[in-house]
Design a protein around this motif. Structure first.
Motif, PDB file in Angstrom:
ATOM      1  N   SER A 138       0.833  -1.203   0.000  1.00 25.34           N
ATOM      2  CA  SER A 138       0.000   0.000   0.000  1.00 25.34           C
ATOM      3  C   SER A 138       0.869   1.255   0.000  1.00 25.34           C
ATOM      4  O   SER A 138       0.615   2.202  -0.754  1.00 25.34           O
ATOM      5  N   ALA A 139       1.905   1.253   0.854  1.00 29.28           N
ATOM      6  CA  ALA A 139       2.823   2.399   0.907  1.00 29.28           C
ATOM      7  C   ALA A 139       3.543   2.569  -0.431  1.00 29.28           C
ATOM      8  O   ALA A 139       3.704   3.697  -0.922  1.00 29.28           O
ATOM      9  N   CYS A 140       3.954   1.465  -1.031  1.00 30.71           N
ATOM     10  CA  CYS A 140       4.613   1.532  -2.346  1.00 30.71           C
ATOM     11  C   CYS A 140       3.657   2.078  -3.399  1.00 30.71           C
ATOM     12  O   CYS A 140       4.050   2.884  -4.252  1.00 30.71           O
ATOM     13  N   GLY A 141       2.410   1.643  -3.330  1.00 29.73           N
ATOM     14  CA  GLY A 141       1.414   2.149  -4.273  1.00 29.73           C
ATOM     15  C   GLY A 141       1.255   3.651  -4.163  1.00 29.73           C
ATOM     16  O   GLY A 141       1.165   4.360  -5.178  1.00 29.73           O
ATOM     17  N   GLU A 142       1.254   4.151  -2.938  1.00 29.10           N
ATOM     18  CA  GLU A 142       1.121   5.595  -2.731  1.00 29.10           C
ATOM     19  C   GLU A 142       2.306   6.357  -3.303  1.00 29.10           C
ATOM     20  O   GLU A 142       2.127   7.395  -3.961  1.00 29.10           O
ATOM     21  N   VAL A 143       3.530   5.861  -3.060  1.00 26.70           N
ATOM     22  CA  VAL A 143       4.694   6.603  -3.566  1.00 26.70           C
ATOM     23  C   VAL A 143       4.800   6.510  -5.088  1.00 26.70           C
ATOM     24  O   VAL A 143       5.233   7.463  -5.732  1.00 26.70           O
ATOM     25  N   TYR A 144       4.381   5.391  -5.671  1.00 25.10           N
ATOM     26  CA  TYR A 144       4.394   5.308  -7.135  1.00 25.10           C
ATOM     27  C   TYR A 144       3.303   6.180  -7.753  1.00 25.10           C
ATOM     28  O   TYR A 144       3.521   6.799  -8.791  1.00 25.10           O
ATOM     29  N   ASP A 145       2.141   6.263  -7.112  1.00 20.32           N
ATOM     30  CA  ASP A 145       1.103   7.187  -7.596  1.00 20.32           C
ATOM     31  C   ASP A 145       1.608   8.628  -7.543  1.00 20.32           C
ATOM     32  O   ASP A 145       1.378   9.414  -8.461  1.00 20.32           O
ATOM     33  N   SER A 146       2.306   8.955  -6.464  1.00 22.67           N
ATOM     34  CA  SER A 146       2.889  10.287  -6.332  1.00 22.67           C
ATOM     35  C   SER A 146       3.956  10.525  -7.401  1.00 22.67           C
ATOM     36  O   SER A 146       4.062  11.627  -7.959  1.00 22.67           O
ATOM     37  N   ALA A 147       4.738   9.496  -7.704  1.00 24.53           N
ATOM     38  CA  ALA A 147       5.768   9.615  -8.743  1.00 24.53           C
ATOM     39  C   ALA A 147       5.132   9.884 -10.100  1.00 24.53           C
ATOM     40  O   ALA A 147       5.647  10.704 -10.873  1.00 24.53           O
ATOM     41  N   VAL A 148       4.018   9.227 -10.387  1.00 25.06           N
ATOM     42  CA  VAL A 148       3.311   9.466 -11.656  1.00 25.06           C
ATOM     43  C   VAL A 148       2.894  10.934 -11.727  1.00 25.06           C
ATOM     44  O   VAL A 148       3.087  11.602 -12.760  1.00 25.06           O
ATOM     45  N   ASP A 149       2.336  11.442 -10.635  1.00 29.66           N
ATOM     46  CA  ASP A 149       1.938  12.855 -10.601  1.00 29.66           C
ATOM     47  C   ASP A 149       3.151  13.769 -10.813  1.00 29.66           C
ATOM     48  O   ASP A 149       3.076  14.750 -11.547  1.00 29.66           O
ATOM     49  N   SER A 150       4.259  13.437 -10.159  1.00 30.19           N
ATOM     50  CA  SER A 150       5.480  14.236 -10.301  1.00 30.19           C
ATOM     51  C   SER A 150       5.984  14.218 -11.739  1.00 30.19           C
ATOM     52  O   SER A 150       6.405  15.252 -12.274  1.00 30.19           O
TER      53      SER A 150
END
Length: 189
Positions: free
Chosen positions: A106-118
């Motif tokens: 779940s934490a990895c999913g959040e940081v990868y979603d944030s990376a996509v936004d970045s």
């Protein structure tokens, strides 16, 4: 009649000149990839020149891209990898029964979603070709670069094996290239 003879005599010369021009243009663009990868590899020996060239060759647009185009391509490739990794994480979460591993995913999913936004934000900054836009792109690309380590840290802290090692390594390399190529465009702060 003499005009036709003159045109015919110049025809091979014109064709040759056009071929030379097209070849030199392609060679010039290819040397942009070579230059970008040589510069990148000088400070990223762990990733290297050959990987960088293969990375750009995976997108046919890099053959004709200028420096801004190469940065945009690097961001596009990295964003696709981040999206693919986020999808894989979601699939793994759906199958996972262990709560600790599920929490890490779940934490990895959040940081990868944030990376996509970045990465999407970086693409806009590069497209602007403005000094502020490029600085913003470098900032958000720097943040995206931390994504794989943040993801892996969660598993490490719990003593768990990460199912995302390969994806994290790939995204780490790709985002480093995106950051390096974009940084080369950005004026110093």
């Amino acid at each position: 009649m003499t005009t036709m003879k003159l045109v015919r005599s110049f025809s091979p010369l014109i064709v040759f000149s056009l071929l030379l021009l097209l070849t030199s243009s392609t060679t010039s663009r290819a040397s942009l990839v070579d230059d970008a990868c040589t510069s990148f590899a000088a400070s990223h020996a762990d990733i290297g020149y050959a990987y960088c060239v293969r990375f750009f060759q995976s997108d046919e647009g890099s053959a004709t891209a200028d420096r801004y185009g190469l940065a945009a391509i690097a961001v596009k490739i990295s964003a696709a990898t981040a999206r693919g990794t986020a999808k894989r994480i979601a699939d793994l979460q759906d199958m996972e029964r262990d709560k600790r591993r599920k929490d890490c995913l779940s934490a990895c999913g959040e940081v990868y979603d944030s990376a996509v936004d970045s990465l999407d934000e970086a693409a806009k900054g590069i497209a602007s070709r403005s000094a502020d836009g490029l600085r913003d792109a470098v900032t958000v690309l720097s943040a995206a670069l931390d994504t794989p380590d943040t993801c892996e840290d969660g598993f490490r802290e719990l003593g768990l094996a990460s199912p995302l090692v390969a994806e994290d390594e790939e995204f780490s390399k790709e985002s480093a290239i995106a950051l390096g190529v974009t940084s080369a465009l950005s004026p110093p702060s």
